[in-house]
Design an enzyme around this catalytic site. Sequence first.
Site, PDB file in Angstrom:
ATOM      1  N   LYS A  86      23.982   1.580 -35.428  1.00  9.93           N
ATOM      2  CA  LYS A  86      22.832   2.418 -35.123  1.00  9.93           C
ATOM      3  C   LYS A  86      22.028   1.770 -34.012  1.00  9.93           C
ATOM      4  O   LYS A  86      21.259   0.827 -34.244  1.00  9.93           O
ATOM      5  CB  LYS A  86      21.955   2.608 -36.369  1.00  9.93           C
ATOM      6  CG  LYS A  86      21.006   3.768 -36.218  1.00  9.93           C
ATOM      7  CD  LYS A  86      19.725   3.621 -36.993  1.00  9.93           C
ATOM      8  CE  LYS A  86      18.740   2.732 -36.349  1.00  9.93           C
ATOM      9  NZ  LYS A  86      18.305   3.109 -34.976  1.00  9.93           N
TER      10      LYS A  86
ATOM     11  N   GLY B 243      16.024  -7.158 -33.692  1.00 11.08           N
ATOM     12  CA  GLY B 243      14.872  -6.322 -33.363  1.00 11.08           C
ATOM     13  C   GLY B 243      13.595  -7.066 -33.681  1.00 11.08           C
ATOM     14  O   GLY B 243      13.571  -8.300 -33.714  1.00 11.08           O
TER      15      GLY B 243
ATOM     16  N   THR C 176      10.178  -8.511 -35.595  1.00 11.63           N
ATOM     17  CA  THR C 176       9.940  -9.189 -36.876  1.00 11.63           C
ATOM     18  C   THR C 176       9.405  -8.196 -37.909  1.00 11.63           C
ATOM     19  O   THR C 176       9.764  -8.264 -39.093  1.00 11.63           O
ATOM     20  CB  THR C 176       8.975 -10.376 -36.661  1.00 11.63           C
ATOM     21  OG1 THR C 176       9.645 -11.325 -35.819  1.00 11.63           O
ATOM     22  CG2 THR C 176       8.607 -11.061 -37.965  1.00 11.63           C
TER      23      THR C 176
ATOM     24  N   GLU D 128      17.891 -11.318 -36.499  1.00  8.93           N
ATOM     25  CA  GLU D 128      17.565 -11.951 -35.211  1.00  8.93           C
ATOM     26  C   GLU D 128      16.313 -11.257 -34.704  1.00  8.93           C
ATOM     27  O   GLU D 128      16.369 -10.100 -34.272  1.00  8.93           O
ATOM     28  CB  GLU D 128      18.722 -11.762 -34.214  1.00  8.93           C
ATOM     29  CG  GLU D 128      20.003 -12.458 -34.605  1.00  8.93           C
ATOM     30  CD  GLU D 128      19.919 -13.978 -34.500  1.00  8.93           C
ATOM     31  OE1 GLU D 128      18.889 -14.493 -34.037  1.00  8.93           O
ATOM     32  OE2 GLU D 128      20.877 -14.640 -34.916  1.00  8.93           O
TER      33      GLU D 128
ATOM     34  N   CYS E 131      14.418 -11.604 -26.048  1.00  5.81           N
ATOM     35  CA  CYS E 131      13.876 -12.304 -27.214  1.00  5.81           C
ATOM     36  C   CYS E 131      13.600 -13.757 -26.878  1.00  5.81           C
ATOM     37  O   CYS E 131      12.629 -14.337 -27.352  1.00  5.81           O
ATOM     38  CB  CYS E 131      14.824 -12.179 -28.392  1.00  5.81           C
ATOM     39  SG  CYS E 131      16.507 -12.685 -28.022  1.00  5.81           S
TER      40      CYS E 131
ATOM     41  N   GLU F  27       3.868 -11.806 -29.167  1.00  2.00           N
ATOM     42  CA  GLU F  27       5.018 -11.623 -28.276  1.00  2.00           C
ATOM     43  C   GLU F  27       4.719 -10.469 -27.323  1.00  2.00           C
ATOM     44  O   GLU F  27       4.629  -9.317 -27.757  1.00  2.00           O
ATOM     45  CB  GLU F  27       6.275 -11.307 -29.105  1.00  2.00           C
ATOM     46  CG  GLU F  27       7.504 -11.181 -28.241  1.00  2.00           C
ATOM     47  CD  GLU F  27       8.735 -10.705 -28.995  1.00  2.00           C
ATOM     48  OE1 GLU F  27       8.637  -9.792 -29.842  1.00  2.00           O
ATOM     49  OE2 GLU F  27       9.818 -11.235 -28.707  1.00  2.00           O
TER      50      GLU F  27
HETATM   51  P1  NAD Z   1      12.546  -2.547 -33.453  1.00  2.00           P
HETATM   52  O1  NAD Z   1      12.436  -3.463 -34.610  1.00  2.00           O
HETATM   53  O2  NAD Z   1      11.460  -1.584 -33.204  1.00  2.00           O
HETATM   54  O3  NAD Z   1      13.877  -1.675 -33.513  1.00  2.00           O
HETATM   55  C1  NAD Z   1      15.163  -2.283 -33.625  1.00  2.00           C
HETATM   56  C2  NAD Z   1      16.083  -1.327 -34.354  1.00  2.00           C
HETATM   57  O4  NAD Z   1      15.639  -1.149 -35.694  1.00  2.00           O
HETATM   58  C3  NAD Z   1      16.155   0.071 -33.746  1.00  2.00           C
HETATM   59  O5  NAD Z   1      17.508   0.485 -33.762  1.00  2.00           O
HETATM   60  C4  NAD Z   1      15.296   0.898 -34.697  1.00  2.00           C
HETATM   61  O6  NAD Z   1      15.632   2.269 -34.710  1.00  2.00           O
HETATM   62  C5  NAD Z   1      15.622   0.249 -36.020  1.00  2.00           C
HETATM   63  N1  NAD Z   1      14.661   0.494 -37.108  1.00  2.00           N
HETATM   64  C6  NAD Z   1      13.386   0.962 -37.012  1.00  2.00           C
HETATM   65  N2  NAD Z   1      12.828   1.028 -38.246  1.00  2.00           N
HETATM   66  C7  NAD Z   1      13.760   0.593 -39.120  1.00  2.00           C
HETATM   67  C8  NAD Z   1      13.782   0.404 -40.536  1.00  2.00           C
HETATM   68  N3  NAD Z   1      12.716   0.646 -41.310  1.00  2.00           N
HETATM   69  N4  NAD Z   1      14.917  -0.071 -41.101  1.00  2.00           N
HETATM   70  C9  NAD Z   1      15.982  -0.372 -40.338  1.00  2.00           C
HETATM   71  N5  NAD Z   1      16.030  -0.205 -39.009  1.00  2.00           N
HETATM   72  C10 NAD Z   1      14.930   0.260 -38.398  1.00  2.00           C
HETATM   73  O7  NAD Z   1      12.780  -3.546 -32.209  1.00  2.00           O
HETATM   74  P2  NAD Z   1      12.814  -3.164 -30.670  1.00  2.00           P
HETATM   75  O8  NAD Z   1      11.401  -2.859 -30.276  1.00  2.00           O
HETATM   76  O9  NAD Z   1      13.904  -2.184 -30.443  1.00  2.00           O
HETATM   77  O10 NAD Z   1      13.264  -4.545 -30.011  1.00  2.00           O
HETATM   78  C11 NAD Z   1      12.388  -5.502 -29.501  1.00  2.00           C
HETATM   79  C12 NAD Z   1      12.297  -6.670 -30.455  1.00  2.00           C
HETATM   80  O11 NAD Z   1      13.600  -7.197 -30.715  1.00  2.00           O
HETATM   81  C13 NAD Z   1      11.500  -7.835 -29.893  1.00  2.00           C
HETATM   82  O12 NAD Z   1      10.648  -8.354 -30.879  1.00  2.00           O
HETATM   83  C14 NAD Z   1      12.558  -8.865 -29.538  1.00  2.00           C
HETATM   84  O13 NAD Z   1      12.106 -10.184 -29.490  1.00  2.00           O
HETATM   85  C15 NAD Z   1      13.575  -8.608 -30.597  1.00  2.00           C
HETATM   86  N6  NAD Z   1      14.907  -9.097 -30.189  1.00  2.00           N
HETATM   87  C16 NAD Z   1      15.411 -10.204 -30.821  1.00  2.00           C
HETATM   88  C17 NAD Z   1      16.631 -10.721 -30.434  1.00  2.00           C
HETATM   89  C18 NAD Z   1      17.212 -11.923 -31.116  1.00  2.00           C
HETATM   90  O14 NAD Z   1      18.390 -12.167 -30.974  1.00  2.00           O
HETATM   91  N7  NAD Z   1      16.446 -12.681 -31.875  1.00  2.00           N
HETATM   92  C19 NAD Z   1      17.355 -10.113 -29.411  1.00  2.00           C
HETATM   93  C20 NAD Z   1      16.814  -8.986 -28.793  1.00  2.00           C
HETATM   94  C21 NAD Z   1      15.580  -8.478 -29.210  1.00  2.00           C
END
Ligand code: NAD
Length: 470
Positions: A168, A219, A221, A241, A275, A371
């Site tokens: 997804k 995604g 935190t 992650e 990230c 962040e």
């Molecule tokens: P997000 O958490 O908003 O979304 C990530 C994913 O989670 C999307 O596919 C979203 O549809 C899904 N999602 C939303 N609500 C959900 C729920 N309740 N249950 C399960 N899935 C759900 O993150 P984003 O804004 O897309 O990404 C940016 C963030 O990701 C930043 O904080 C960044 O630091 C982090 N990130 C971390 C890494 C790592 O490897 N540590 C890598 C890339 C990005």
Amino acid sequence: MLSGKLLINGALVEGALRLDVINPATGKVFANIARADANQLEQAVAAAKAAAPGWAALGCAARGEMISKLADAIEAQKDAFAKLLTTEQGKPLKQAMGEVIGGIYQLRHYAAQRLEAVILKESDTTRIVEHRTPLGVVAAITPWNFPFMMVTQKLGPALITGNTVVAKPAPTTPMCTVMMAELAADILPPGVLNLIIDNNDLGAQLSSHPDVAKVSFTGSTGTGRKIFAAGADDLKRITLELGGNDAAIVLDDVDPKTVAPKIFNGAMINAGQVCLAIKRVYAHSSIYDELCAELATLAENAVVDDGLNQGAQIGPVQNKMQYDKVCGFLDDAAANGTIVAGGKPLDRDGYFIAPTIVKDIADDARLVREEQFGPVLPVLSYDDIDDALARANDNEYGLGGTVWASDVNRGVDVAMKIDSGTVWVNKHLDLPFDIPFGGSKQSGIGREGGDEGLHAYTQPHVVNIAISRI
Ligand code: NAD
């Protein structure tokens, strides 16, 4: 021509709903694709569950062959993938090509992995052998900053170890995953990979589904916390992650002119939406003003443009919500610090923000504590290295970090004291696939990459044998 369909049980299918996808360089819709409803998510999980035993029984070598075929099929269309990636995500084409090639290498790396049984103990009377068995259905949930490589990073290890997958992607960047699923439909057995597109409304259903054995999530935190809680009922395996607020500590012995381009790139690549980007700089007071001036010059001279245009170095922020969030950080920077370059959105369509350098900002400003995930970099001064370390470590995140030093031994000494999953000394963003990567504190749980990351898609299965006959 991209079909824009879901992949469920080997078939490319229309969605019960539709989703508009926006090009962040224009702010306009460039694609309208299938979007799943809750019922289609159920079908995808059921297909993955049904396919799991057959896929697990194939063995690593046969699975690896199919993963390699998928890598070959992607490579044959790598130019189209890169262009699509720039169009949906915003990053300059050269960076998009780097991501696509990285994802292809990642699939090849995992295609070559094997799970060997390990003899834990052997004597005249006993043999104890540890096998690694798959978990079942894996939910691969990915963000919008690296929409290609985040998917291959999960597909590779999940599939080679014998799991089936429901992927997804983030709703603002689903296109490359759709294109990959189209190729996979002709290569992988039905149900082994399923693709669901949502509008941020199916993640909770997927990550709490009783037939999902593991959630591999990258995604924020905040979402990570929800997934962790959702997995509690049936004790799912979970890899998180999450976000970061990585500090770069610059020691007093470096030449600001030499180090500034490396720090600038580490902070601004992908418009700061990494990230592991450098999100705070702590520079020794003896070089502070000169470093700020060098960073400001680099920011003023950077070419900010549509990633499809030649010469673009920094593209737009990926989506409107993040753009608004970064604009909030600009306001905070103006109120609590001194902006020495940038400080404004660009006056054009799309979600462009001028690369911004902020000095003399307080430790408790939002831009320092949170962040920012955008092209806005706070630079802080320190006199005493222990004070710099204490300030760098005083944060809920602990994903990465960098130390910049002429004397490498001093650099390593400082690196050892940074509380994060990875610290680089005099380099940044070097992430080999065979090295484990992940966060400390609230930057995550578990690791991707390396043996640790691979084994996280398996469970140990110990067989303890009495050698004597009965
Ligand atoms: P997000 O958490 O908003 O979304 C990530 C994913 O989670 C999307 O596919 C979203 O549809 C899904 N999602 C939303 N609500 C959900 C729920 N309740 N249950 C399960 N899935 C759900 O993150 P984003 O804004 O897309 O990404 C940016 C963030 O990701 C930043 O904080 C960044 O630091 C982090 N990130 C971390 C890494 C790592 O490897 N540590 C890598 C890339 C990005």
